[in-house]
Scaffold this motif. Sequence first.
Motif, PDB file in Angstrom:
ATOM      1  N   ALA A  67       7.923   4.098  -8.865  1.00  0.00           N
ATOM      2  CA  ALA A  67       7.791   4.738  -7.939  1.00  0.00           C
ATOM      3  C   ALA A  67       9.068   5.547  -7.533  1.00  0.00           C
ATOM      4  O   ALA A  67       9.596   5.948  -6.242  1.00  0.00           O
ATOM      5  CB  ALA A  67       7.263   4.078  -6.605  1.00  0.00           C
ATOM      6  N   GLY A  68      10.056   5.384  -8.472  1.00  0.00           N
ATOM      7  CA  GLY A  68      11.646   6.088  -8.145  1.00  0.00           C
ATOM      8  C   GLY A  68      12.416   4.939  -7.010  1.00  0.00           C
ATOM      9  O   GLY A  68      12.388   3.782  -7.246  1.00  0.00           O
TER      10      GLY A  68
ATOM     11  N   VAL B 169       7.136  11.622  -4.571  1.00  0.00           N
ATOM     12  CA  VAL B 169       6.684  12.950  -4.709  1.00  0.00           C
ATOM     13  C   VAL B 169       7.845  13.851  -5.447  1.00  0.00           C
ATOM     14  O   VAL B 169       8.935  13.739  -4.742  1.00  0.00           O
ATOM     15  CB  VAL B 169       6.190  13.827  -3.381  1.00  0.00           C
ATOM     16  CG1 VAL B 169       5.743  15.203  -3.723  1.00  0.00           C
ATOM     17  CG2 VAL B 169       4.927  13.005  -2.873  1.00  0.00           C
ATOM     18  N   ARG B 170       7.626  14.459  -6.519  1.00  0.00           N
ATOM     19  CA  ARG B 170       8.458  15.231  -7.075  1.00  0.00           C
ATOM     20  C   ARG B 170       8.125  16.738  -7.298  1.00  0.00           C
ATOM     21  O   ARG B 170       7.042  16.956  -7.726  1.00  0.00           O
ATOM     22  CB  ARG B 170       8.964  14.778  -8.454  1.00  0.00           C
ATOM     23  CG  ARG B 170       9.471  13.379  -8.671  1.00  0.00           C
ATOM     24  CD  ARG B 170       9.868  12.893  -9.923  1.00  0.00           C
ATOM     25  NE  ARG B 170      10.620  11.545  -9.716  1.00  0.00           N
ATOM     26  CZ  ARG B 170      10.751  10.707 -10.811  1.00  0.00           C
ATOM     27  NH1 ARG B 170      10.379  11.194 -12.022  1.00  0.00           N
ATOM     28  NH2 ARG B 170      11.400   9.851 -10.815  1.00  0.00           N
TER      29      ARG B 170
ATOM     30  N   ALA C 228      10.237  20.763  -7.940  1.00  0.00           N
ATOM     31  CA  ALA C 228      11.338  21.672  -7.840  1.00  0.00           C
ATOM     32  C   ALA C 228      12.479  20.951  -7.973  1.00  0.00           C
ATOM     33  O   ALA C 228      13.485  21.234  -6.981  1.00  0.00           O
ATOM     34  CB  ALA C 228      11.176  22.622  -6.529  1.00  0.00           C
ATOM     35  N   GLY C 229      12.586  19.988  -8.545  1.00  0.00           N
ATOM     36  CA  GLY C 229      13.873  19.130  -8.633  1.00  0.00           C
ATOM     37  C   GLY C 229      14.101  17.995  -7.658  1.00  0.00           C
ATOM     38  O   GLY C 229      15.346  17.683  -7.421  1.00  0.00           O
ATOM     39  N   LYS C 230      13.113  18.092  -6.640  1.00  0.00           N
ATOM     40  CA  LYS C 230      13.576  17.367  -5.536  1.00  0.00           C
ATOM     41  C   LYS C 230      12.578  16.108  -5.411  1.00  0.00           C
ATOM     42  O   LYS C 230      11.546  16.272  -6.132  1.00  0.00           O
ATOM     43  CB  LYS C 230      13.245  17.978  -4.188  1.00  0.00           C
ATOM     44  CG  LYS C 230      13.898  19.226  -3.869  1.00  0.00           C
ATOM     45  CD  LYS C 230      13.621  19.977  -2.813  1.00  0.00           C
ATOM     46  CE  LYS C 230      14.411  21.277  -2.324  1.00  0.00           C
ATOM     47  NZ  LYS C 230      14.236  22.137  -1.261  1.00  0.00           N
ATOM     48  N   GLU C 231      12.766  15.209  -4.701  1.00  0.00           N
ATOM     49  CA  GLU C 231      12.167  14.011  -4.477  1.00  0.00           C
ATOM     50  C   GLU C 231      11.792  13.537  -2.928  1.00  0.00           C
ATOM     51  O   GLU C 231      12.728  13.561  -2.193  1.00  0.00           O
ATOM     52  CB  GLU C 231      12.619  12.437  -5.040  1.00  0.00           C
ATOM     53  CG  GLU C 231      12.532  12.741  -6.532  1.00  0.00           C
ATOM     54  CD  GLU C 231      13.246  11.244  -7.366  1.00  0.00           C
ATOM     55  OE1 GLU C 231      13.759  10.434  -6.352  1.00  0.00           O
ATOM     56  OE2 GLU C 231      12.943  11.316  -8.479  1.00  0.00           O
ATOM     57  N   LEU C 232      10.763  12.952  -2.673  1.00  0.00           N
ATOM     58  CA  LEU C 232      10.351  12.626  -1.362  1.00  0.00           C
ATOM     59  C   LEU C 232       9.766  11.180  -1.579  1.00  0.00           C
ATOM     60  O   LEU C 232       8.890  10.918  -2.456  1.00  0.00           O
ATOM     61  CB  LEU C 232       9.310  13.336  -0.501  1.00  0.00           C
ATOM     62  CG  LEU C 232       9.694  14.970  -0.378  1.00  0.00           C
ATOM     63  CD1 LEU C 232       8.354  15.523   0.248  1.00  0.00           C
ATOM     64  CD2 LEU C 232      10.642  14.927   0.704  1.00  0.00           C
ATOM     65  N   CYS C 233      10.119  10.222  -0.548  1.00  0.00           N
ATOM     66  CA  CYS C 233       9.576   8.969  -0.524  1.00  0.00           C
ATOM     67  C   CYS C 233       8.502   8.776   0.433  1.00  0.00           C
ATOM     68  O   CYS C 233       8.743   9.403   1.531  1.00  0.00           O
ATOM     69  CB  CYS C 233      10.795   8.004  -0.364  1.00  0.00           C
ATOM     70  SG  CYS C 233      11.957   7.726  -1.766  1.00  0.00           S
TER      71      CYS C 233
ATOM     72  N   SER D  31      -8.132  12.022  -4.285  1.00  0.00           N
ATOM     73  CA  SER D  31      -7.392  12.543  -3.106  1.00  0.00           C
ATOM     74  C   SER D  31      -7.029  11.596  -2.213  1.00  0.00           C
ATOM     75  O   SER D  31      -6.979  10.324  -2.608  1.00  0.00           O
ATOM     76  CB  SER D  31      -8.443  13.369  -2.383  1.00  0.00           C
ATOM     77  OG  SER D  31      -9.666  12.550  -1.886  1.00  0.00           O
ATOM     78  N   GLY D  32      -6.365  11.840  -1.217  1.00  0.00           N
ATOM     79  CA  GLY D  32      -5.806  10.956  -0.248  1.00  0.00           C
ATOM     80  C   GLY D  32      -4.754  11.672   0.599  1.00  0.00           C
ATOM     81  O   GLY D  32      -4.924  12.724   1.101  1.00  0.00           O
ATOM     82  N   VAL D  33      -4.137  10.715   1.313  1.00  0.00           N
ATOM     83  CA  VAL D  33      -2.876  11.107   2.215  1.00  0.00           C
ATOM     84  C   VAL D  33      -1.557  10.523   1.821  1.00  0.00           C
ATOM     85  O   VAL D  33      -1.332   9.356   1.405  1.00  0.00           O
ATOM     86  CB  VAL D  33      -3.447  10.626   3.597  1.00  0.00           C
ATOM     87  CG1 VAL D  33      -2.280  10.937   4.605  1.00  0.00           C
ATOM     88  CG2 VAL D  33      -4.572  11.100   4.159  1.00  0.00           C
ATOM     89  N   ILE D  34      -0.542  11.311   2.012  1.00  0.00           N
ATOM     90  CA  ILE D  34       0.613  10.821   1.809  1.00  0.00           C
ATOM     91  C   ILE D  34       1.564  10.867   3.293  1.00  0.00           C
ATOM     92  O   ILE D  34       1.278  11.839   3.906  1.00  0.00           O
ATOM     93  CB  ILE D  34       1.513  11.362   0.564  1.00  0.00           C
ATOM     94  CG1 ILE D  34       1.533  13.179   1.191  1.00  0.00           C
ATOM     95  CG2 ILE D  34       0.757  11.240  -0.638  1.00  0.00           C
ATOM     96  CD1 ILE D  34       2.375  13.898   0.103  1.00  0.00           C
ATOM     97  N   THR D  35       2.083   9.787   3.376  1.00  0.00           N
ATOM     98  CA  THR D  35       2.776   9.855   4.803  1.00  0.00           C
ATOM     99  C   THR D  35       4.337   9.495   4.784  1.00  0.00           C
ATOM    100  O   THR D  35       4.653   8.513   3.861  1.00  0.00           O
ATOM    101  CB  THR D  35       2.011   8.615   5.721  1.00  0.00           C
ATOM    102  OG1 THR D  35       0.722   8.731   5.661  1.00  0.00           O
ATOM    103  CG2 THR D  35       2.602   8.442   6.879  1.00  0.00           C
TER     104      THR D  35
END
Length: 226
Positions: free
Chosen positions: A117-118, A147-148, A150-155, A172-176
Amino acid sequence: MIEFMDAYALWRAMPFPRGGRAGFAEIHGDLAVADEYTTTVIHFVEKGVFRPAPVDVLAYLDQLMVRIDRLAEGADADVLAAVRAYHAYAVLLRLVHETCLAEGDRARPDPAEVPAAGRCRDTHDFASRTRVAAADVVDWYSGPATVRYAGKELCVRADLVRTRSEGSVGWSGVITAREADPAFYELFDHGSPRILTADGSGRFTAVEYRAGHRSLAILGSGPAPF
């Protein structure tokens, strides 16, 4: 309030209400669905794995108890006895889930880094659990993710479910995010963001904002990341 292990022991000793009674078929089936979700409690007790059900079992049982009580209206003594048995089982089942959630939240350790998970850690609460119909769920994942795009990452924290509908299985689901993140806007413009968990990765489409842009509903495409 009764302690979790006491409630658990009582539930394990209580037999499931007998079926076959006229007018109780639907109630019997719905109570069986709730009972099936209590396997998550068994995993917690026997394996130490705290993995709450992806459905709101407490609300589900609250609604079920209202329906059970309606069967008592104008019923004879024989039916009332059956209603009491169903109601008692539902009440105990609810107590087991309620105390398990409280016990599990207290017992959850501060998680270590999850390689797949990075750089993300499991720092989010359970405020945005995905709610789906209990009978549709095949499997679920709740935990840290990356979440990856365009070369970016979100935790993020991911609450994902794999569901069955008309013979096909999707996810499906929810990311927070821990805080409202403007980057969530960008996911709507990006054609194929990818989410990575400790179990795998998958592509998704952003569907709907939730909770002031702190949470985002997603629809999976292809294999699930768990």
